[in-house]
Design an enzyme around this catalytic site. Structure first.
Site, PDB file in Angstrom:
ATOM      1  N   GLU A  39      74.845  55.972   5.720  1.00 34.55           N
ATOM      2  CA  GLU A  39      75.817  55.476   4.730  1.00 34.55           C
ATOM      3  C   GLU A  39      76.148  56.548   3.699  1.00 34.55           C
ATOM      4  O   GLU A  39      77.289  56.642   3.237  1.00 34.55           O
ATOM      5  CB  GLU A  39      75.297  54.209   4.056  1.00 34.55           C
ATOM      6  CG  GLU A  39      75.109  53.029   5.009  1.00 34.55           C
ATOM      7  CD  GLU A  39      73.741  53.024   5.691  1.00 34.55           C
ATOM      8  OE1 GLU A  39      72.918  53.922   5.418  1.00 34.55           O
ATOM      9  OE2 GLU A  39      73.487  52.097   6.495  1.00 34.55           O
ATOM     10  N   TYR A 108      60.131  58.449   8.494  1.00 39.61           N
ATOM     11  CA  TYR A 108      59.068  57.988   7.591  1.00 39.61           C
ATOM     12  C   TYR A 108      59.769  57.191   6.502  1.00 39.61           C
ATOM     13  O   TYR A 108      60.074  57.704   5.434  1.00 39.61           O
ATOM     14  CB  TYR A 108      58.284  59.184   7.025  1.00 39.61           C
ATOM     15  CG  TYR A 108      57.453  59.847   8.089  1.00 39.61           C
ATOM     16  CD1 TYR A 108      56.109  59.545   8.218  1.00 39.61           C
ATOM     17  CD2 TYR A 108      58.035  60.721   8.997  1.00 39.61           C
ATOM     18  CE1 TYR A 108      55.347  60.122   9.241  1.00 39.61           C
ATOM     19  CE2 TYR A 108      57.290  61.296  10.018  1.00 39.61           C
ATOM     20  CZ  TYR A 108      55.952  60.991  10.127  1.00 39.61           C
ATOM     21  OH  TYR A 108      55.211  61.556  11.130  1.00 39.61           O
ATOM     22  N   ALA A 231      83.383  63.596  23.062  1.00 36.06           N
ATOM     23  CA  ALA A 231      84.333  64.566  23.624  1.00 36.06           C
ATOM     24  C   ALA A 231      85.420  63.901  24.463  1.00 36.06           C
ATOM     25  O   ALA A 231      86.439  64.526  24.796  1.00 36.06           O
ATOM     26  CB  ALA A 231      83.576  65.586  24.461  1.00 36.06           C
ATOM     27  N   GLY A 257      75.951  63.187  12.971  1.00 34.87           N
ATOM     28  CA  GLY A 257      76.815  63.010  11.802  1.00 34.87           C
ATOM     29  C   GLY A 257      78.286  62.887  12.170  1.00 34.87           C
ATOM     30  O   GLY A 257      79.112  62.495  11.338  1.00 34.87           O
ATOM     31  N   ALA A 258      78.624  63.202  13.427  1.00 31.87           N
ATOM     32  CA  ALA A 258      80.034  63.138  13.832  1.00 31.87           C
ATOM     33  C   ALA A 258      80.559  61.704  13.746  1.00 31.87           C
ATOM     34  O   ALA A 258      81.706  61.467  13.346  1.00 31.87           O
ATOM     35  CB  ALA A 258      80.204  63.670  15.245  1.00 31.87           C
ATOM     36  N   ASP A 260      79.519  59.287  11.707  1.00 31.34           N
ATOM     37  CA  ASP A 260      79.724  58.923  10.300  1.00 31.34           C
ATOM     38  C   ASP A 260      81.012  59.574   9.775  1.00 31.34           C
ATOM     39  O   ASP A 260      81.765  58.972   9.008  1.00 31.34           O
ATOM     40  CB  ASP A 260      78.536  59.388   9.437  1.00 31.34           C
ATOM     41  CG  ASP A 260      77.215  58.783   9.891  1.00 31.34           C
ATOM     42  OD1 ASP A 260      77.238  57.681  10.465  1.00 31.34           O
ATOM     43  OD2 ASP A 260      76.167  59.410   9.667  1.00 31.34           O
TER      44      ASP A 260
HETATM   45  O1  LIG Z   1      70.402  57.138   8.553  1.00 34.14           O
HETATM   46  C1  LIG Z   1      69.971  57.391   9.669  1.00 34.14           C
HETATM   47  O2  LIG Z   1      69.117  56.695  10.224  1.00 34.14           O
HETATM   48  C2  LIG Z   1      70.411  58.543  10.432  1.00 34.14           C
HETATM   49  O3  LIG Z   1      70.182  58.601  11.608  1.00 34.14           O
HETATM   50  C3  LIG Z   1      71.173  59.578   9.707  1.00 34.14           C
HETATM   51  C4  LIG Z   1      72.107  60.401  10.556  1.00 34.14           C
HETATM   52  O4  LIG Z   1      72.434  61.500   9.785  1.00 34.14           O
HETATM   53  C5  LIG Z   1      73.391  59.739  10.855  1.00 34.14           C
HETATM   54  O5  LIG Z   1      73.368  58.386  10.922  1.00 34.14           O
HETATM   55  C6  LIG Z   1      74.096  60.378  12.003  1.00 34.14           C
HETATM   56  O6  LIG Z   1      74.721  59.451  12.836  1.00 34.14           O
HETATM   57  P1  LIG Z   1      75.911  59.819  13.841  1.00 34.14           P
HETATM   58  O7  LIG Z   1      77.079  60.116  12.978  1.00 34.14           O
HETATM   59  O8  LIG Z   1      76.111  58.601  14.663  1.00 34.14           O
HETATM   60  O9  LIG Z   1      75.446  61.017  14.608  1.00 34.14           O
END
Ligand SMILES: O=C(O)C(=O)C[C@H](O)[C@H](O)COP(=O)(O)O
Length: 318
Positions: A39, A108, A231, A257-258, A260
């Site tokens: 978030e 953790y 992709a 992070g892509a 998000d």
């Molecule tokens: O908060 C959490 O549990 C996480 O895993 C943090 C990660 O940085 C993002 O959630 C990445 O998520 P994607 O953008 O789908 O790759």
């Protein structure tokens, strides 16, 4: 510069420790300290694009809590809904990266500070001037208590007629698929925009064909069903039609992070009234740029950078 639109999100953030070397975590002795959390990544993505972006959270009253707070504030995220709490340390996330680039996450966050946030604390003032509320499955997965807090967020948003976007962000290290499905069933009827990975929707609903997914969207009253497929691009189901957009060709160095980033791009375009095609293209562009930089949020682009990337503008470097 203040934006005409404001988003609100809620969730746990973590200190993310990236290994200095590849291979099993037990042999890693040095880490690079970064900041992560689905978030918060979204909130930073929105702020970089120029939206007013507010993040509700709780951090440990410790050095790492201060790092995250200052980081979020430095990125222009409104942290007026973030408090420090004693007795629960700020969450951590150790990453393991294999030789082939694949990896694992070791969380953790069992006694996460976010668990001190209760439904009674979700006051109406937090929603002042908010145009959209974004929730993700990570917040729900951390502890079943958060489902009640999310329900309160939804209740206030509904009262105020604020649209809700949701990314299931399945994290099977935090809960089982059965628990996830149960929680999503409660949330989905209130969701206006569902931003999900193709693999995730398959896990949630057992469906992947367009006809089935169209029914799924209708069943839950989802206005925009957005499917992210890395992709392979993305697609949107709205008003009975599918719209598709190809991804951009980039050389990814870190894909975390892509998703998000895509969400932040989509919500920026949605609030600004982009056409369906432009919405997907813009969100794909943000997601693609995130993958070109190491770290969960470092690659989130500023508005001018996404526009230049999409338009293939020449970037003057020196
Ligand atoms: O908060 C959490 O549990 C996480 O895993 C943090 C990660 O940085 C993002 O959630 C990445 O998520 P994607 O953008 O789908 O790759």
């Amino acid at each position: 510069m203040s934006s005409p639109f404001k988003v609100l999100t809620i969730g746990d953030a973590m200190i993310t420790l990236n290994p200095a070397v590849k291979g099993p975590l037990r042999y890693v002795t040095q880490f690079e300290r970064k900041v992560g959390g689905a978030e918060l990544n979204f909130a930073i993505g929105c702020a970089r694009l120029g939206l007013d972006s507010k993040w509700i959270s709780r951090l440990g009253e410790d050095e790492f809590g201060r790092v995250i707070y200052n980081f979020a504030r430095g990125e222009g995220v409104d942290v007026s809904g973030v408090d420090f709490v004693s007795g629960c340390p700020t969450s951590l996330n150790f990453k393991e990266i294999n030789e082939d680039g694949s990896g694992k996450t070791f969380y953790y966050r069992y006694n996460s500070p976010i668990l001190t946030l209760t439904p009674e604390m979700i006051q109406e003032e937090l929603f002042e001037n908010v145009d959209l509320v974004h929730l993700t499955g990570v917040f729900l997965a951390i502890d079943s208590k958060n489902i009640e807090t999310a329900a309160k967020v939804i209740e206030v948003a509904k009262q105020k007629k604020i649209p809700i976007s949701f990314d299931p962000n399945i994290r099977l290290k935090l809960w089982s698929i059965e628990e996830a499905r149960k929680a999503y069933k409660e949330i989905l009827p209130h969701v206006d925009i569902l931003l999900t990975g193709l693999e995730e929707i398959r896990l949630i609903s057992g469906m992947e064909e367009e006809d089935e997914l169209a029914l799924f969207a209708r069943e839950y009253g989802i206005r925009d069903l957005v499917l992210k497929d890395g992709a392979n691009g993305s697609k949107l189901f709205r008003n009975g039609d599918w719209t598709r957009a190809e991804s951009f060709r980039v050389t990814p160095v870190d894909t975390v992070g892509a998703g998000d980033g895509f969400d932040a791009g989509y919500i920026y375009g949605w609030l600004n009234g982009f056409s369906k095609e432009r919405l997907l293209q813009f969100a794909n562009g943000v997601g693609a740029l995130v993958t070109t930089v190491s770290g969960d949020n470092e690659g989130l682009p500023y508005l001018s950078e996404v526009n230049a990337f999409i338009n293939n503008d020449l970037i003057v470097e020196r």
